[in-house]
Each structure stands twice: as C-alpha cells, then as structure tokens.
Design an enzyme around this catalytic site. Structure first.
Site, mmCIF file in Angstrom:
data_model
loop_
_atom_site.group_PDB
_atom_site.id
_atom_site.type_symbol
_atom_site.label_atom_id
_atom_site.label_comp_id
_atom_site.label_asym_id
_atom_site.label_seq_id
_atom_site.Cartn_x
_atom_site.Cartn_y
_atom_site.Cartn_z
ATOM 1 C CG ASP A 68 4.306 48.878 34.007
ATOM 2 O OD1 ASP A 68 4.850 49.609 33.153
ATOM 3 O OD2 ASP A 68 4.834 48.620 35.111
ATOM 4 C CD GLU A 72 4.293 53.528 32.774
ATOM 5 O OE1 GLU A 72 5.087 54.375 33.190
ATOM 6 O OE2 GLU A 72 4.030 52.480 33.395
ATOM 7 C CG ASP A 98 6.354 45.218 37.385
ATOM 8 O OD1 ASP A 98 7.001 45.878 36.564
ATOM 9 O OD2 ASP A 98 6.866 44.606 38.341
#
EC number: 3.1.21.10
Length: 163
Positions: free
Chosen positions: A9, A76, A148
């Site tokens: 992420d 992501e 996260d």
C-alpha cells in the site's frame, strides 16, 4: 507449491506491506491454506527532504523484499483524490516500481474497488469492512495495525484470489 505474495500500500509517509503464503490443497477437496508471513509499515518523517524520504523507502523496501522473498508483488493502484497527495503517492510508487524491477519481481495492480469487491463482495465497502475481512480470512484474532499494513494484506489476498 507454496506461493509467497507481498502486498504493498504505497505512500510517502507510510508504506504498508503485508506478506502471505498460499499453499494449495493436494486435491480439489482440500482447501488452500493461507498464512500471514509478516506485515508492517515503512515510515518516513515529514521533517526530512523528500528525496531522502524516497531513498529511505527504497532502501527499506529492498530489506523487506530480501527478508520475505516474494514470488509476486501486488500493489494498490493510485487513487486520485487531491492533486498534491496524488503526486506524492506517485513518487513513492515510482520508488516501489524501481525496487521491484531491480529484484526482477513480477507485480499485479488492483484498484481500491477491486480489493473491496474481492474481500467483501461489495466494491463500495468501507475500510472497516475490508479490515474485518482481512482478519477473518487470515484467521487473526485482531485486525492488523496500523491500517496501512491491513490494507497491504488486503492487496495480497486480492492477488491470491485472482490467481
């Protein structure tokens, strides 16, 4: 055969990572076993010049990759919300892509909606629903923290579901 998937992420202040191992059952009647290998975050301080922050991300991500030895990385995709935030995240993503290229690692990318759909069955699920799904799917007693890291595990699980 066991597969190691590293989910990322990306962010400049905090880059979340989460690694899972996936072992398919030997027969169709045996289910796949998915385990958490590791998760955490790489942090950089806003007090440091941006170039140095990117170097820190790069160096620390190399260490994570060397330790976890993933077969594939899931990232992501960039979500556009505020131009200034988007630019900073794009810079962090560039560092991630460079580190992956240096390690000759294949990667896949998923939008936030794809991740939400894969984990909850609903592309507009909220963050807490996704985090609860991560804990449930990985048989964890608690939702991984910080957020996260939980998000990175969600990205890794999405990659596994798509394989």
């Amino acid at each position: 055969m066991e597969k190691r998937i590293l989910g990322l992420d990306p962010g400049l202040a905090i880059l979340g990572f989460g690694a899972i191992t996936c072992t398919p059952g030997l027969t169709q009647l045996q289910s796949t076993k998915v385990n958490v290998l590791d998760f955490g975050v790489i942090k950089t301080s806003a007090d440091i010049e941006i170039g140095q922050r990117l170097c820190t991300l790069f160096d620390d991500l190399h260490t994570v990759i060397d330790q976890l030895q993933p077969d594939v990385v899931a990232i992501e995709k960039l979500f556009f919300y505020r131009m200034s935030s988007t630019i900073v995240v794009a810079q962090a993503r560039g560092v991630v892509m460079l580190a992956l290229a240096q390690h000759h690692l294949p990667y896949v990318e998923f939008t936030p909606a794809q991740i939400k759909l894969a984990l909850t069955g609903y592309g507009n699920a909220d963050k807490s629903e996704v985090q609860e799904a991560v804990a449930r799917e990985l048989d964890l007693a608690e939702i991984p923290r910080p957020d996260d890291a939980a998000d990175a595990l969600a990205v890794a699980l999405t990659a596994w579901y798509q394989m």
